[in-house]
Motif scaffolding. Structure first.
Motif, short mmCIF file in Angstrom:
data_model
loop_
_atom_site.label_atom_id
_atom_site.label_comp_id
_atom_site.label_asym_id
_atom_site.label_seq_id
_atom_site.Cartn_x
_atom_site.Cartn_y
_atom_site.Cartn_z
N GLU A 59 0.83 -1.21 0.00
CA GLU A 59 0.00 0.00 0.00
C GLU A 59 0.86 1.25 0.00
O GLU A 59 0.50 2.27 -0.62
CB GLU A 59 -0.93 0.00 1.22
CG GLU A 59 -2.03 1.05 1.16
CD GLU A 59 -1.76 2.28 1.99
OE1 GLU A 59 -2.52 3.26 1.90
OE2 GLU A 59 -0.78 2.27 2.75
N ALA A 60 2.00 1.20 0.67
CA ALA A 60 2.90 2.36 0.68
C ALA A 60 3.40 2.64 -0.74
O ALA A 60 3.50 3.81 -1.16
CB ALA A 60 4.08 2.10 1.62
N GLU A 61 3.70 1.60 -1.50
CA GLU A 61 4.15 1.79 -2.89
C GLU A 61 3.02 2.34 -3.75
O GLU A 61 3.22 3.23 -4.59
CB GLU A 61 4.67 0.50 -3.49
CG GLU A 61 5.19 0.70 -4.91
CD GLU A 61 5.63 -0.58 -5.60
OE1 GLU A 61 6.08 -0.48 -6.77
OE2 GLU A 61 5.52 -1.66 -5.01
N LEU A 62 1.83 1.83 -3.56
CA LEU A 62 0.67 2.33 -4.30
C LEU A 62 0.49 3.83 -4.06
O LEU A 62 0.35 4.62 -5.01
CB LEU A 62 -0.59 1.58 -3.87
CG LEU A 62 -0.67 0.10 -4.27
CD1 LEU A 62 -1.75 -0.60 -3.44
CD2 LEU A 62 -0.97 -0.04 -5.74
N ALA A 63 0.48 4.21 -2.81
CA ALA A 63 0.27 5.62 -2.47
C ALA A 63 1.38 6.50 -3.01
O ALA A 63 1.13 7.61 -3.48
CB ALA A 63 0.15 5.77 -0.95
N ALA A 64 2.61 6.03 -2.96
CA ALA A 64 3.75 6.81 -3.45
C ALA A 64 3.67 7.02 -4.95
O ALA A 64 4.33 7.91 -5.50
CB ALA A 64 5.06 6.11 -3.09
N ASN A 65 2.86 6.24 -5.63
CA ASN A 65 2.69 6.39 -7.07
C ASN A 65 1.35 7.03 -7.44
O ASN A 65 0.92 6.97 -8.59
CB ASN A 65 2.82 5.02 -7.75
CG ASN A 65 4.27 4.60 -7.87
OD1 ASN A 65 5.03 5.17 -8.65
ND2 ASN A 65 4.68 3.61 -7.08
N GLY A 66 0.69 7.64 -6.46
CA GLY A 66 -0.53 8.39 -6.73
C GLY A 66 -1.77 7.55 -6.91
O GLY A 66 -2.81 8.04 -7.36
N ILE A 67 -1.70 6.27 -6.54
CA ILE A 67 -2.84 5.37 -6.71
C ILE A 67 -3.72 5.43 -5.46
O ILE A 67 -3.26 5.18 -4.35
CB ILE A 67 -2.35 3.93 -6.96
CG1 ILE A 67 -1.56 3.88 -8.28
CG2 ILE A 67 -3.52 2.95 -7.00
CD1 ILE A 67 -0.82 2.58 -8.51
N THR A 68 -4.97 5.77 -5.65
CA THR A 68 -5.90 5.88 -4.53
C THR A 68 -6.88 4.70 -4.48
O THR A 68 -7.48 4.43 -3.44
CB THR A 68 -6.69 7.20 -4.61
OG1 THR A 68 -7.27 7.33 -5.92
CG2 THR A 68 -5.76 8.38 -4.36
N THR A 69 -7.08 4.03 -5.60
CA THR A 69 -7.87 2.80 -5.66
C THR A 69 -7.04 1.76 -6.39
O THR A 69 -6.62 1.98 -7.53
CB THR A 69 -9.20 2.99 -6.40
OG1 THR A 69 -9.97 4.01 -5.75
CG2 THR A 69 -10.00 1.70 -6.44
N ALA A 70 -6.79 0.63 -5.74
CA ALA A 70 -5.95 -0.42 -6.33
C ALA A 70 -6.73 -1.72 -6.43
O ALA A 70 -7.32 -2.16 -5.45
CB ALA A 70 -4.69 -0.63 -5.48
N THR A 71 -6.72 -2.32 -7.60
CA THR A 71 -7.33 -3.63 -7.80
C THR A 71 -6.21 -4.66 -7.82
O THR A 71 -5.44 -4.72 -8.78
CB THR A 71 -8.13 -3.69 -9.11
OG1 THR A 71 -9.09 -2.63 -9.12
CG2 THR A 71 -8.85 -5.02 -9.25
N LEU A 72 -6.10 -5.43 -6.75
CA LEU A 72 -5.04 -6.43 -6.63
C LEU A 72 -5.44 -7.67 -7.42
O LEU A 72 -6.41 -8.34 -7.11
CB LEU A 72 -4.80 -6.79 -5.16
CG LEU A 72 -4.56 -5.62 -4.19
CD1 LEU A 72 -4.22 -6.16 -2.81
CD2 LEU A 72 -3.46 -4.70 -4.70
#
Length: 382
Positions: free
Chosen positions: A81-94
């Motif tokens: 989640e930290a990597e997602l947020a650092a890349n501007g992703i607010t909704t992630a589909t795993l």
């Protein structure tokens, strides 16, 4: 949980019609159309809608940083989640496999990931959703996978078939079989026997898929197919109520998907690389032809932002259109009508970039900060 209540002023803001210098106000987790007392000066920054990733498996690197090191999946998901947020992703589909391939793609591991995600959801700000990628040749698992989907409330299922049917039909030993088997701790000969047995029952797969799709459609589960190669293949999936074409491999499949009103997702790395690493149809050409509804991270989260700017800088589409492919577009594909733009009433999902470098300075998901670094932090704190 308390959310930000403030007015972000001075920045360029990406609206549906393009970049504008206007304030963005946030309150109660939403973008609001009112003036708030607390103001943060973001001159020199760009505010854009938070990125919605419709398919990504980059999280796997955090779950198993080394082979066999897969004990604390909840902590791995928090790191992801930290990597997602650092890349501007607010909704992630795993994109989690449920596959005969075993290991991190096996059914047991899928269950562990889903349990881990349920455990950490209240500890993260990014909206982390699940796409279950089911391997259709697994005829013995249809009841189990339906139960797993129901138990975890999975809202998105994609159908795959990665069996090397051509090699198996010719009686050949599929390439990389030994390494694949040993990597998951399975005897190579047993692994081959399992693949041959599934291949031998391939005529039973279609009816089994028909029944599962009908059941999932009744439950309102979103469904997609993966790597469609022909018009007939896409047509078969549409007839089952599978309305999303993920990463179609040919222009023929993409065109029939568009003609039938299906949503089309392509990989952002395909755009960044300038083409598919497997020699499939070019995502850039498909964007130019209006055949893409959403770009997904696939295996590389930073590619989403890079792909949008590459498309805009090269004049393929304007910035609003390019960014929509990683925000509003995937939100619509996933049925998330509450996000994807910075218009009042939408979720307060946004990414703040340094205008000069386009680096992610901050990410806000649902009105809460999920990532912040550098000089922008002083402006919020001050």
């Amino acid at each position: 949980m308390k959310t930000l209540e403030m007015c972000l002023a001075g920045a360029q803001v990406l609206m549906p019609d393009g970049l504008m210098t206007q304030p963005v106000s946030l309150a109660e987790g939403l973008v609001v159309d009112e003036t708030l007392v607390r103001e943060v000066d973001l001159t020199g920054y760009i505010i854009l809608p938070g990125i919605v990733d419709a398919h990504g498996d980059g999280f796997e690197r955090h779950l198993a940083p080394r082979r066999g090191a897969m004990k604390n999946l909840d902590q791995g998901l928090i790191a992801a989640e930290a990597e997602l947020a650092a890349n501007g992703i607010t909704t992630a589909t795993l994109a989690q496999f449920y596959s005969w391939e075993g290991g991190m793609r096996g059914p047991e591991f899928a269950g562990r990931v889903l349990d881990g995600l349920a455990k950490i959801r209240g500890q993260v700000e990014t909206d982390m959703q699940v796409q279950l990628r089911f391997e259709t040749p697994m005829l013995e698992d249809y009841d189990a996978v339906a139960q797993l989907i129901a138990e975890h409330g999975i809202g998105y299922v994609v159908f795959n078939d990665h069996l090397p049917h051509e090699a198996l039909e010719k009686g050949k030993r599929p390439p990389r079989l030994t390494g694949q088997a040993l990597r998951i701790g399975r005897n190579p000969e047993k692994h081959l026997e399992m693949m041959q047995a599934m291949h031998a029952r391939r005529a039973e797969v279609g009816p089994a898929v028909d029944r599962l799709c009908a059941d999932l459609a009744r439950r309102g589960v979103l469904m997609g197919s993966h790597d469609d190669r022909s018009a007939a293949e896409r047509g078969d999936w549409r007839a089952r109520g599978v309305g999303i074409a993920e990463f179609p491999e040919t222009l023929e499949a993409a065109e029939v998907a568009r003609a039938g009103g299906d949503a089309i997702i392509m990989g952002a790395p395909n755009v960044v690389r300038g083409g598919s690493h497997n020699g499939n149809v070019s995502a850039i050409e498909m964007v130019m032809m209006g055949l893409v509804d959403a770009l997904a991270s696939d295996y590389h989260y930073p590619s989403l932002r890079r792909a949008a700017f590459l498309l805009a800088d090269s004049g393929v589409v304007d910035l609003a259109g390019a960014w929509a492919l990683i925000s509003g577009g995937p939100a619509r594909v996933l049925g998330l009508s509450d996000r994807g733009t910075l218009t009042p009433g939408k979720r307060a999902d946004l990414v703040i970039l340094e205008a000069a470098t386009r680096r992610v300075a901050a990410t806000i998901s649902g009105g809460r900060i999920s990532y912040m670094a550098g000089d922008v932090a002083a402006r919020f704190v001050g």
